[in-house]
Design a protein around this motif. Structure first.
Motif, mmCIF file in Angstrom:
data_model
loop_
_atom_site.group_PDB
_atom_site.id
_atom_site.type_symbol
_atom_site.label_atom_id
_atom_site.label_comp_id
_atom_site.label_asym_id
_atom_site.label_seq_id
_atom_site.Cartn_x
_atom_site.Cartn_y
_atom_site.Cartn_z
ATOM 1 N N HIS A 5 37.143 41.233 38.876
ATOM 2 C CA HIS A 5 37.136 39.996 39.659
ATOM 3 C C HIS A 5 38.492 39.311 39.541
ATOM 4 O O HIS A 5 39.284 39.626 38.659
ATOM 5 C CB HIS A 5 36.014 39.059 39.196
ATOM 6 C CG HIS A 5 36.162 38.597 37.787
ATOM 7 N ND1 HIS A 5 36.908 37.504 37.439
ATOM 8 C CD2 HIS A 5 35.659 39.105 36.629
ATOM 9 C CE1 HIS A 5 36.861 37.347 36.135
ATOM 10 N NE2 HIS A 5 36.114 38.301 35.619
ATOM 11 N N TYR A 18 34.645 43.084 42.883
ATOM 12 C CA TYR A 18 34.568 44.365 43.570
ATOM 13 C C TYR A 18 34.147 45.441 42.572
ATOM 14 O O TYR A 18 34.485 45.393 41.389
ATOM 15 C CB TYR A 18 35.865 44.721 44.293
ATOM 16 C CG TYR A 18 37.101 44.722 43.427
ATOM 17 C CD1 TYR A 18 37.585 45.904 42.866
ATOM 18 C CD2 TYR A 18 37.789 43.535 43.170
ATOM 19 C CE1 TYR A 18 38.710 45.899 42.073
ATOM 20 C CE2 TYR A 18 38.919 43.525 42.378
ATOM 21 C CZ TYR A 18 39.380 44.712 41.833
ATOM 22 O OH TYR A 18 40.499 44.707 41.037
ATOM 23 N N LEU A 19 33.391 46.380 43.076
ATOM 24 C CA LEU A 19 32.800 47.429 42.259
ATOM 25 C C LEU A 19 33.854 48.450 41.847
ATOM 26 O O LEU A 19 34.546 49.011 42.681
ATOM 27 C CB LEU A 19 31.684 48.114 43.055
ATOM 28 C CG LEU A 19 30.893 49.212 42.362
ATOM 29 C CD1 LEU A 19 30.137 48.658 41.161
ATOM 30 C CD2 LEU A 19 29.912 49.832 43.352
ATOM 31 N N ARG A 20 33.970 48.676 40.547
ATOM 32 C CA ARG A 20 34.862 49.708 39.990
ATOM 33 C C ARG A 20 34.172 51.055 39.937
ATOM 34 O O ARG A 20 34.793 52.089 40.117
ATOM 35 C CB ARG A 20 35.262 49.335 38.561
ATOM 36 C CG ARG A 20 36.559 48.686 38.385
ATOM 37 C CD ARG A 20 36.980 48.655 36.926
ATOM 38 N NE ARG A 20 35.905 48.920 35.982
ATOM 39 C CZ ARG A 20 35.479 48.075 35.058
ATOM 40 N NH1 ARG A 20 36.021 46.915 34.922
ATOM 41 N NH2 ARG A 20 34.497 48.397 34.245
ATOM 42 N N TYR A 29 32.534 46.011 37.321
ATOM 43 C CA TYR A 29 33.152 45.210 38.368
ATOM 44 C C TYR A 29 34.434 44.574 37.838
ATOM 45 O O TYR A 29 34.547 44.307 36.647
ATOM 46 C CB TYR A 29 32.215 44.068 38.812
ATOM 47 C CG TYR A 29 31.020 44.521 39.605
ATOM 48 C CD1 TYR A 29 31.011 44.398 40.992
ATOM 49 C CD2 TYR A 29 29.902 45.063 38.989
ATOM 50 C CE1 TYR A 29 29.911 44.814 41.728
ATOM 51 C CE2 TYR A 29 28.803 45.476 39.716
ATOM 52 C CZ TYR A 29 28.818 45.344 41.091
ATOM 53 O OH TYR A 29 27.733 45.759 41.819
ATOM 54 N N HIS A 65 30.596 36.572 43.569
ATOM 55 C CA HIS A 65 30.392 37.615 44.566
ATOM 56 C C HIS A 65 31.565 37.703 45.546
ATOM 57 O O HIS A 65 31.953 38.789 45.975
ATOM 58 C CB HIS A 65 29.081 37.377 45.315
ATOM 59 C CG HIS A 65 28.740 38.432 46.302
ATOM 60 N ND1 HIS A 65 28.653 39.767 45.973
ATOM 61 C CD2 HIS A 65 28.473 38.359 47.623
ATOM 62 C CE1 HIS A 65 28.352 40.458 47.062
ATOM 63 N NE2 HIS A 65 28.232 39.637 48.059
ATOM 64 N N GLU A 66 32.142 36.567 45.880
ATOM 65 C CA GLU A 66 33.271 36.538 46.807
ATOM 66 C C GLU A 66 34.520 37.171 46.202
ATOM 67 O O GLU A 66 35.405 37.616 46.922
ATOM 68 C CB GLU A 66 33.562 35.099 47.227
ATOM 69 C CG GLU A 66 32.461 34.505 48.080
ATOM 70 C CD GLU A 66 32.645 33.018 48.333
ATOM 71 O OE1 GLU A 66 33.725 32.478 48.004
ATOM 72 O OE2 GLU A 66 31.715 32.399 48.854
ATOM 73 N N SER A 67 34.604 37.218 44.871
ATOM 74 C CA SER A 67 35.793 37.721 44.196
ATOM 75 C C SER A 67 35.620 39.114 43.592
ATOM 76 O O SER A 67 36.597 39.819 43.370
ATOM 77 C CB SER A 67 36.187 36.738 43.085
ATOM 78 O OG SER A 67 37.194 37.277 42.278
ATOM 79 N N THR A 91 22.542 46.773 44.168
ATOM 80 C CA THR A 91 23.491 47.883 44.269
ATOM 81 C C THR A 91 22.952 49.132 43.575
ATOM 82 O O THR A 91 23.059 50.245 44.092
ATOM 83 C CB THR A 91 24.848 47.481 43.647
ATOM 84 O OG1 THR A 91 25.349 46.336 44.336
ATOM 85 C CG2 THR A 91 25.855 48.620 43.730
#
Length: 161
Positions: free
Chosen positions: A91, A22-24, A89, A18-20, A112
């Motif tokens: 990462h 990001y949603l594409r 996503y 989750h920390e790495s 989400t």
């Protein structure tokens, strides 16, 4: 079924992802709606089933989630809406396990996607000529609870590949 220690480790790994991540993007892949019986009057009870799956790439993860929403009067189906969404996503981690990605999907991805599903179900049920159907809000705490109670069906390891 995971032991408590395995589940805790799975959540820790999902937190690392989750920390790495990001949603594409998010896309609707399919939609089907069918009226079974127009006669029953509201209110309707709502039954929602979802089936998540995940595929892992080198620096990407793709989640596909199929939803089946049924409106029932007593025990009889009035209408149903089936749809599937895909969330992509990226990462920055070196390598991630299927278990890490699956747990991440079961919590973060479902949280989400849920607002999109809620809006779609409300709009489509209205388009079918019924009062707009409202799905409950769903947040991460709800998802953790559903996971722990095994109300979210997780596929087998073969389904995750």
């Amino acid at each position: 079924m995971q032991t408590s220690a395995e589940y805790t480790e799975s959540l820790r790994l999902a937190s690392t992802l989750h920390e790495s991540a990001y949603l594409r993007g998010i896309r609707l892949n399919s939609l089907e709606a069918k009226v079974v019986d127009r006669n029953p009057d509201p209110p309707y009870s709502v039954v929602t089933e979802l089936s998540p799956s995940v595929s892992v790439g080198e620096k990407s993860i793709t989640f596909d989630v199929a939803y089946e929403v049924k409106a029932l009067a007593d025990e009889d189906e009035v209408f149903h809406i089936s749809c599937s969404f895909q969330a992509g996503y990226e990462h920055d981690l070196g390598e991630i396990s299927l278990e890490m990605a699956s747990t991440y999907g079961d919590v973060i991805v479902l949280a989400t996607l849920h607002p999109y599903v809620r809006e779609l179900v409300h709009r489509v049920s209205s388009d079918l000529g019924f009062p707009g159907l409202f799905l409950d809000n769903l947040d991460s705490k709800d998802l953790f609870r559903l996971l722990s109670e095994e109300k979210i069906r997780k596929g087998s390891t073969e389904d995750l590949a």
